[in-house]
Design a protein around this motif. Structure first.
Motif, PDB file in Angstrom:
ATOM      1  N   VAL A   1      12.921  10.841  -2.391  1.00 53.17           N
ATOM      2  CA  VAL A   1      11.470  10.661  -2.366  1.00 53.17           C
ATOM      3  C   VAL A   1      10.998  10.015  -3.657  1.00 53.17           C
ATOM      4  O   VAL A   1      10.224   9.049  -3.649  1.00 53.17           O
ATOM      5  N   ILE A   2      11.458  10.538  -4.790  1.00 54.01           N
ATOM      6  CA  ILE A   2      11.023  10.007  -6.092  1.00 54.01           C
ATOM      7  C   ILE A   2      11.453   8.557  -6.257  1.00 54.01           C
ATOM      8  O   ILE A   2      10.673   7.697  -6.679  1.00 54.01           O
ATOM      9  N   ASP A   3      12.706   8.251  -5.912  1.00 54.11           N
ATOM     10  CA  ASP A   3      13.198   6.884  -6.110  1.00 54.11           C
ATOM     11  C   ASP A   3      12.539   5.895  -5.165  1.00 54.11           C
ATOM     12  O   ASP A   3      12.273   4.738  -5.547  1.00 54.11           O
ATOM     13  N   LEU A   4      12.278   6.298  -3.939  1.00 55.44           N
ATOM     14  CA  LEU A   4      11.579   5.403  -3.027  1.00 55.44           C
ATOM     15  C   LEU A   4      10.192   5.050  -3.569  1.00 55.44           C
ATOM     16  O   LEU A   4       9.764   3.887  -3.515  1.00 55.44           O
ATOM     17  N   LEU A   5       9.504   6.033  -4.106  1.00 53.41           N
ATOM     18  CA  LEU A   5       8.177   5.779  -4.669  1.00 53.41           C
ATOM     19  C   LEU A   5       8.267   4.868  -5.889  1.00 53.41           C
ATOM     20  O   LEU A   5       7.469   3.932  -6.039  1.00 53.41           O
ATOM     21  N   LEU A   6       9.231   5.119  -6.760  1.00 56.27           N
ATOM     22  CA  LEU A   6       9.393   4.276  -7.951  1.00 56.27           C
ATOM     23  C   LEU A   6       9.769   2.847  -7.570  1.00 56.27           C
ATOM     24  O   LEU A   6       9.209   1.880  -8.085  1.00 56.27           O
ATOM     25  N   ASP A   7      10.735   2.716  -6.674  1.00 55.73           N
ATOM     26  CA  ASP A   7      11.227   1.384  -6.310  1.00 55.73           C
ATOM     27  C   ASP A   7      10.170   0.546  -5.598  1.00 55.73           C
ATOM     28  O   ASP A   7      10.220  -0.686  -5.635  1.00 55.73           O
ATOM     29  N   ASN A   8       9.220   1.210  -4.933  1.00 54.46           N
ATOM     30  CA  ASN A   8       8.229   0.503  -4.125  1.00 54.46           C
ATOM     31  C   ASN A   8       6.823   0.554  -4.726  1.00 54.46           C
ATOM     32  O   ASN A   8       5.838   0.309  -4.030  1.00 54.46           O
ATOM     33  N   GLY A   9       6.760   0.855  -6.021  1.00 54.89           N
ATOM     34  CA  GLY A   9       5.450   0.883  -6.678  1.00 54.89           C
ATOM     35  C   GLY A   9       4.471   1.831  -6.025  1.00 54.89           C
ATOM     36  O   GLY A   9       3.276   1.532  -5.957  1.00 54.89           O
ATOM     37  N   MET A  10       4.970   2.955  -5.536  1.00 54.25           N
ATOM     38  CA  MET A  10       4.187   4.014  -4.895  1.00 54.25           C
ATOM     39  C   MET A  10       3.752   3.647  -3.478  1.00 54.25           C
ATOM     40  O   MET A  10       3.123   4.468  -2.795  1.00 54.25           O
ATOM     41  N   LEU A  11       4.061   2.459  -2.994  1.00 52.34           N
ATOM     42  CA  LEU A  11       3.582   1.998  -1.683  1.00 52.34           C
ATOM     43  C   LEU A  11       4.588   2.346  -0.593  1.00 52.34           C
ATOM     44  O   LEU A  11       5.296   1.484  -0.050  1.00 52.34           O
ATOM     45  N   VAL A  12       4.661   3.629  -0.276  1.00 54.10           N
ATOM     46  CA  VAL A  12       5.543   4.133   0.778  1.00 54.10           C
ATOM     47  C   VAL A  12       4.699   4.987   1.728  1.00 54.10           C
ATOM     48  O   VAL A  12       4.005   5.899   1.285  1.00 54.10           O
ATOM     49  N   GLY A  13       4.754   4.656   3.004  1.00 50.38           N
ATOM     50  CA  GLY A  13       4.030   5.443   3.999  1.00 50.38           C
ATOM     51  C   GLY A  13       4.950   6.449   4.663  1.00 50.38           C
ATOM     52  O   GLY A  13       6.172   6.265   4.716  1.00 50.38           O
ATOM     53  N   MET A  14       4.361   7.521   5.179  1.00 43.68           N
ATOM     54  CA  MET A  14       5.158   8.545   5.856  1.00 43.68           C
ATOM     55  C   MET A  14       4.454   9.034   7.112  1.00 43.68           C
ATOM     56  O   MET A  14       3.228   8.968   7.237  1.00 43.68           O
ATOM     57  N   VAL A  15       5.248   9.496   8.050  1.00 42.36           N
ATOM     58  CA  VAL A  15       4.767  10.224   9.218  1.00 42.36           C
ATOM     59  C   VAL A  15       5.378  11.610   9.154  1.00 42.36           C
ATOM     60  O   VAL A  15       6.590  11.750   8.939  1.00 42.36           O
ATOM     61  N   GLY A  16       4.555  12.636   9.285  1.00 45.20           N
ATOM     62  CA  GLY A  16       5.038  14.017   9.199  1.00 45.20           C
ATOM     63  C   GLY A  16       4.905  14.724  10.533  1.00 45.20           C
ATOM     64  O   GLY A  16       3.818  14.866  11.079  1.00 45.20           O
ATOM     65  N   PHE A  17       6.035  15.174  11.079  1.00 45.07           N
ATOM     66  CA  PHE A  17       6.051  15.830  12.392  1.00 45.07           C
ATOM     67  C   PHE A  17       5.881  17.340  12.212  1.00 45.07           C
ATOM     68  O   PHE A  17       6.811  18.112  12.376  1.00 45.07           O
ATOM     69  N   GLY A  18       4.639  17.725  11.890  1.00 42.59           N
ATOM     70  CA  GLY A  18       4.409  19.123  11.546  1.00 42.59           C
ATOM     71  C   GLY A  18       3.464  19.861  12.458  1.00 42.59           C
ATOM     72  O   GLY A  18       3.042  20.977  12.137  1.00 42.59           O
ATOM     73  N   LEU A  19       3.088  19.275  13.609  1.00 44.74           N
ATOM     74  CA  LEU A  19       2.064  19.876  14.443  1.00 44.74           C
ATOM     75  C   LEU A  19       2.651  20.452  15.724  1.00 44.74           C
ATOM     76  O   LEU A  19       3.762  20.121  16.130  1.00 44.74           O
ATOM     77  N   SER A  20       1.850  21.283  16.374  1.00 44.89           N
ATOM     78  CA  SER A  20       2.255  21.958  17.604  1.00 44.89           C
ATOM     79  C   SER A  20       1.547  21.333  18.796  1.00 44.89           C
ATOM     80  O   SER A  20       0.332  21.114  18.764  1.00 44.89           O
ATOM     81  N   GLU A  21       2.288  21.065  19.863  1.00 42.65           N
ATOM     82  CA  GLU A  21       1.689  20.519  21.082  1.00 42.65           C
ATOM     83  C   GLU A  21       0.669  21.478  21.677  1.00 42.65           C
ATOM     84  O   GLU A  21      -0.375  21.055  22.181  1.00 42.65           O
ATOM     85  N   GLU A  22       0.944  22.769  21.607  1.00 48.36           N
ATOM     86  CA  GLU A  22      -0.019  23.738  22.133  1.00 48.36           C
ATOM     87  C   GLU A  22      -1.317  23.706  21.331  1.00 48.36           C
ATOM     88  O   GLU A  22      -2.409  23.836  21.885  1.00 48.36           O
ATOM     89  N   ASP A  23      -1.205  23.538  20.019  1.00 49.76           N
ATOM     90  CA  ASP A  23      -2.407  23.402  19.188  1.00 49.76           C
ATOM     91  C   ASP A  23      -3.190  22.148  19.576  1.00 49.76           C
ATOM     92  O   ASP A  23      -4.424  22.170  19.653  1.00 49.76           O
ATOM     93  N   VAL A  24      -2.472  21.040  19.780  1.00 49.04           N
ATOM     94  CA  VAL A  24      -3.129  19.789  20.158  1.00 49.04           C
ATOM     95  C   VAL A  24      -3.956  19.983  21.422  1.00 49.04           C
ATOM     96  O   VAL A  24      -5.124  19.591  21.509  1.00 49.04           O
TER      97      VAL A  24
END
Length: 514
Positions: A357-380
């Motif tokens: 994570v740290i190296d990706l941010l450094l190598d890309n000048g902080m310009l790294v996007g992410m998708v986080g799969f942290g939600l519940s279908e039942e909640d949705v």
């Protein structure tokens, strides 16, 4: 002769009332007649037999902002049936911006104020209508840079003045992004005073709350407190509970919102219909690391690596690196990681997840996007069905022809996904209620009283879609695909989408309160 007639469609008028068969006729930019138009003639006639005709969808949570000044066609929004976007969300608006921020953020425009930004949209032309919020983080950065401290009295007054100016120049309210810098450094009293200034101009308070995981309920309490003390309507952005230990917290959150309304606090929410969120990878970093300029942040990543890694391992109970996918990078040599999860990248690089994570941010000048799969279908599903919740994409306009990275599929599929998956396939909502949550409900929430319904005299923002085939086709690994089943889209009386063909017109308008 009318400009446009849509004949024989199943009219879902946006009110929530049962559908009926009818015609709609358009003169200039307005709906002229609804019902049966008989042998009336028009410049353009659409046979909508077997299809649904409804108001244009209002994306109450959009991040198109500056994108619209360079990509006014807004293809991924138009092709979903979106005809109006509410921009300036999560504390980040296109204005105000000072010269340093303009340089650091690579902003394409040459404006500095809200009025100048809106004038740019008018001059450029846009395919969709736009209502803009002013972002608290944008204001704070312009006044205080990226500092983690309380404002001085002079700085607080300057921020209030920015809110006042933006509201007078056409903003509809203020938004906060309290997990992002520098918004996360603000305490509640600062936010109350700024929200109160927006309230004096009949604005709204949109908030990406301070915590959407274990601290969801406490963060909601803060939002409700701001609403009560500032006397301002509150819109909870993308209501969700992130992290499996926190699934189910949306239920007491919604109950708390109901209780607040019973006490006279005007609160509603919006939601996107996916089990993953998206943001910058830098959002996983501790707040103290993100303080300061980009160069200062990157220096901390280099010089305080061990401390940062230790804090990343501690987490907040909601982070699982297996659920984090890299969606975009700046360096060509790192594009192979787009669409990959952090452990997969770490294994290939022979590193720990935290070092990766740290190296990706450094190598890309902080310009790294992410998708986080942290939600519940039942909640949705539970959130979607609740009467206080409307639909928003939480996404910017894109083009499948100029595909870059692996953005969240909500950029392309939010509204058709609701209609296809959650209406037709799963029956979570009726067709009429789903359309209401996409049209008259957000229009009413914003105070846009001449859109969101099919009624004579309303602006002619219209969508024709096939209820049997409408569906998102974008996925997390192949996101650059337009949805199926959206047949025609009309903005201010002009056809902008005819089947699979976008027309070379820009009939959208900047919407101003009042």
């Amino acid at each position: 002769m009318y400009r446009l007639i849509i004949r024989g469609g199943r009219m879902v008028d946006g009110s929530g009332a049962p559908w009926y068969y009818g015609d709609v006729a358009v003169s200039h930019d307005r709906i002229a007649h609804v019902g049966r138009v008989g042998k009336a003639r028009a410049e353009t006639v659409i046979d909508a037999g077997g299809q649904v005709v409804c108001p244009g969808f209002i994306d109450i949570h959009s991040h198109s902002d500056s994108v619209l000044t360079t990509f006014p066609q807004a293809s991924s929004k138009i092709r979903q049936g979106i005809t109006t976007e509410v921009v300036g969300q999560c504390g980040a608006s296109a204005a105000p911006v000072d010269e340093v921020s303009q340089f650091e953020n690579g902003q394409a425009g040459n404006w500095s104020t809200m009025g100048q930004y809106l004038d740019t949209l008018r001059e450029t032309g846009i395919a969709v209508n736009v209502a803009a919020l002013v972002g608290h983080s944008s204001i704070r950065r312009a006044v205080m840079r990226n500092d983690d401290r309380d404002p001085t009295a002079e700085e607080q007054a300057a921020m209030v003045a920015h809110v006042r100016a933006a509201m007078e120049q056409g903003a509809w309210g203020i938004s906060t992004g309290l997990i992002y810098t520098p918004g996360m450094y603000a305490r509640t009293p600062e936010l109350v005073e700024l929200a109160a200034e927006a309230a004096r101009h009949r604005g709204l308070y949109f908030t990406h709350m301070r915590n959407e995981g274990a601290g969801l309920l406490e963060s909601l309490d803060e939002a409700l407190e701001i609403g009560k003390k500032a006397g301002i309507p509150v819109q909870i952005s993308h209501l969700k509970a992130t992290g499996e230990p926190n699934w189910g917290l949306v239920r007491p959150a919604l109950s708390r919102m109901e209780e607040a309304r019973a006490r006279g606090i005007d609160v509603t929410a919006d939601q996107y219909p996916y089990i993953a969120s998206a943001t910058s990878l830098s959002a996983v970093l501790p707040g103290w690391v993100r303080e300061g300029s980009q160069d200062e942040v990157m220096a901390k990543l280099r010089n305080r690596r061990d401390k940062i890694k230790a804090q990343l391992r501690e987490g907040d109970g909601s982070r699982d690196w297996n659920r984090v996918m890299v969606s975009s990078v700046a360096r060509d040599e790192d594009r192979r990681w787009e669409g990959c999860r952090i452990p997969e990248i770490a294994s290939a690089r022979g590193q720990s997840a935290e070092d990766t994570v740290i190296d990706l941010l450094l190598d890309n000048g902080m310009l790294v996007g992410m998708v986080g799969f942290g939600l519940s279908e039942e909640d949705v599903k539970h959130v979607m069905a609740h009467p206080l919740v409307m639909i928003g994409s939480d996404a910017s306009a894109r083009s499948a022809q100029a595909a870059q990275g692996k953005p969240h599929p909500r950029c392309y599929g939010t509204f058709p996904r609701v209609l296809g998956k959650y209406v037709r396939q799963e029956g979570i909502l009726t067709l009429e209620e789903a359309v209401r949550k996409m049209t008259s409900m957000p229009a009413s929430r914003m105070g846009i009283l001449d859109r969101g319904l099919i009624r004579p005299g309303m602006y002619a923002d219209l969508v024709v879609f096939d209820p049997d085939t409408v569906m998102d086709t974008a996925t997390f690994t192949e996101p650059h695909h337009y949805p199926a089943g959206i047949s025609y889209v009309v903005v201010n009386g002009q056809l902008v989408l005819d089947g699979d063909r976008e027309l070379p017109v820009l009939p959208g308008r900047v919407l101003i309160p009042g």
